[in-house]
Write an enzyme that holds these catalytic residues in place. Structure first.
Site, PDB file in Angstrom:
ATOM      1  N   LYS A  76       0.841  -1.197   0.000  1.00  0.00           N
ATOM      2  CA  LYS A  76       0.000   0.000   0.000  1.00  0.00           C
ATOM      3  C   LYS A  76       0.876   1.247   0.000  1.00  0.00           C
ATOM      4  O   LYS A  76       1.834   1.347   0.778  1.00  0.00           O
ATOM      5  CB  LYS A  76      -0.912  -0.008   1.227  1.00  0.00           C
ATOM      6  CG  LYS A  76      -1.888   1.174   1.265  1.00  0.00           C
ATOM      7  CD  LYS A  76      -2.771   1.111   2.498  1.00  0.00           C
ATOM      8  CE  LYS A  76      -3.734   2.291   2.547  1.00  0.00           C
ATOM      9  NZ  LYS A  76      -4.615   2.247   3.734  1.00  0.00           N
ATOM     10  N   SER A 152      -9.285   2.606   2.892  1.00  0.00           N
ATOM     11  CA  SER A 152      -8.327   3.219   2.000  1.00  0.00           C
ATOM     12  C   SER A 152      -7.335   2.245   1.371  1.00  0.00           C
ATOM     13  O   SER A 152      -6.487   2.654   0.581  1.00  0.00           O
ATOM     14  CB  SER A 152      -7.554   4.308   2.755  1.00  0.00           C
ATOM     15  OG  SER A 152      -6.804   3.734   3.817  1.00  0.00           O
ATOM     16  N   SER A 176     -10.065   0.713   7.069  1.00  0.00           N
ATOM     17  CA  SER A 176      -9.357   0.723   5.787  1.00  0.00           C
ATOM     18  C   SER A 176      -8.780  -0.610   5.362  1.00  0.00           C
ATOM     19  O   SER A 176      -8.437  -0.791   4.200  1.00  0.00           O
ATOM     20  CB  SER A 176      -8.235   1.767   5.820  1.00  0.00           C
ATOM     21  OG  SER A 176      -8.767   3.072   5.824  1.00  0.00           O
TER      22      SER A 176
END
Length: 478
Positions: A76, A152, A176
């Site tokens: 990520k 996210s 997230s």
């Protein structure tokens, strides 16, 4: 298809000489380019090929690089820095930002043999539950590309669901890790705080609840367990890190279903949930019971939702306001400035957070304590509490957050359509697993919530769900 093999299967085949990690990485790089999923912000093709060649040379020499030997990894583009590779935080002002050091989570996964393919898409600084930004645009779920992948960690989840990585990293402030897991039909774990150290700087104390954790994502519970084994353990750089527990996470996935016991809440007595979600989660719970597990529907008697919502909002927005100040001081970028090239939603979040006083921030812990006790009471003598991950299936990228759920009005905010933030408030560890697909073929997830530092029980329950309701063949490209 090799791009959908599990991490355990990949590592075993690479070590045995039955699978070339170079060929697997090449296949994934070709797929990343061909699919157009927009899961990645940065792809490091040559670095990945070199790491794969090293994994292949080691296997040929009889060397074992670790439990993730040759396994393709997506990082990520937020906390999972990799030295020499740009980390944008999903933000235009950081399009050319290149860290000099790798994050601890990256170092541990690479030390176990994983091969990073690149950095995955995220909203700016992970501030919202859909993956869209001013830098590279939106990421949709591979099950319906015009619908959200969640956020996210949406880029990581989409990469897994589309066969563009075998394992991935994510982070979680208000869901997230779990929102995108639900939207993309993958698995993730929000671990107990301190279990996976973050060693963040300049504020090493920011890792306390509910400001977030980092964690692994995968397509199978066993892979999740292997990643957790690799990632846990203290680090002096994180003042909240705890000693590695005497736990066998992979072994926990083999616990017989008949030994599993869960409490079940269809809505946490807080949320309105769409019928399609209720049906999918209910069917998954029924399948678990039919397979021999003990299931008891329970009430969750905690604080009022409005009080919980306010507690989360105050502490989470204060977190982003603090982050904005750090960014300004370290990089000279004012995220709230009118001419800063970030989304209006990030600017608004920072502005709200700047309006909170310290006392208002701290008194929210009383509400958090009430919900913490309520969740513990609901778990009772069971291994875990089970509930939906989201109140709605993935909704269109072109639409705002839902303003109506199951015929009831909603505020168009995360706290109405997403259940995970409740457990950021309480700090309980959570695994999100696929529950099933709606009649439209849209993914639905469920959360497995447990006591702090009892991730073994969570993985045992999650694996039992996977056996009772397997999802490995549900992916669009599998």
């Amino acid at each position: 298809m090799d791009t959908y093999r599990s991490a355990v299967a990949v590592a075993d085949a690479v070590k045995a000489g039955d699978l070339s990690p170079v060929a697997l990485v090449d296949a994934m790089l070709e797929r990343i380019e061909a699919r157009g999923t927009n899961a990645y912000i940065t792809v490091i093709a040559e670095e990945a090929r070199e790491a794969a060649r090293e994994a292949e040379r080691a296997a040929e020499a009889g060397e074992d690089l670790g439990p993730l030997h040759g396994v393709p990894l997506a990082l990520k583009d937020l906390y999972a820095h990799k030295a020499g590779v740009r980390t944008t935080f999903g933000a235009k002002p950081f399009a050319d930002h290149v860290p000099e050091e790798s994050a601890l989570i990256t170092e541990r996964l690479e030390a176990a043999g994983a091969v990073p393919l690149g950095k995955t898409n995220t909203p700016e600084f992970g501030h919202k539950p859909r993956t869209d930004n001013e830098l590279v645009g939106p990421t949709g779920t591979p099950f319906a590309p015009d619908r959200i992948a969640g956020g996210s960690s949406g880029g990581s989840a989409a990469a897994l669901a589309d066969g563009l990585a075998t394992i991935a990293t994510g982070s979680d402030v208000g869901g997230s890790l779990r929102v995108p897991a639900s939207c993309c039909h993958v698995v993730s774990v929000k671990p107990s705080f301190g279990l996976i150290p973050s060693a963040r700087r300049p504020d090493a104390f920011s890792s306390h609840t509910p400001t977030g954790v980092v964690g692994p994502m995968a397509r199978s519970v066993e892979d999740l367990a292997v990643m957790l084994d690799v990632l846990v353990g203290p680090d002096d750089g994180d003042p909240f890190s705890v000693p590695a527990p005497d736990a066998d996470y992979r072994g926990a996935t083999e616990r017989p279903t008949a030994e599993v016991s869960v409490a079940y809440s269809p809505d946490l007595d807080l949320f309105t949930v769409e019928e399609a979600v209720t049906d999918a989660v209910g069917d998954a719970v029924d399948a678990l019971a039919d397979a021999g597990a003990t299931v008891e529907e329970v009430a969750v008697e905690g604080p009022a939702k409005g009080d919980l919502n306010h507690a989360f909002s105050v502490q989470a927005t204060a977190k982003f306001a603090t982050l904005a100040r750090e960014i300004d001081e370290e990089h000279g970028v004012d995220l709230a400035a009118p001419d800063c090239e970030v989304s209006d939603s990030l600017k608004a979040t920072v502005a709200v957070g700047r309006g909170h006083e310290a006392v208002e921030h701290n008194v929210q812990n009383v509400v958090r304590t009430g919900m913490y006790d309520a969740v513990n009471d609901a778990i009772g003598d069971h291994d875990a509490l089970v509930c939906p991950t989201l109140a709605v299936p993935p909704f269109p990228l072109s639409e705002p957050d839902p303003t109506e759920i199951a015929g009831e009005p909603a505020n168009g905010t995360l706290t109405d359509w997403s259940l995970p933030w409740v457990f950021n408030v309480t700090g309980h560890p959570v695994v999100s697993v696929p529950a099933g697909l709606t009649d439209e073929g849209l993914p639905v997830g469920l959360q497995v919530v447990g006591r702090r530092y009892d991730e073994e029980s969570l993985l045992a329950v999650a694996a039992a769900f996977e056996r009772a309701n397997p999802w490995a063949d549900t992916y669009p490209g599998a």
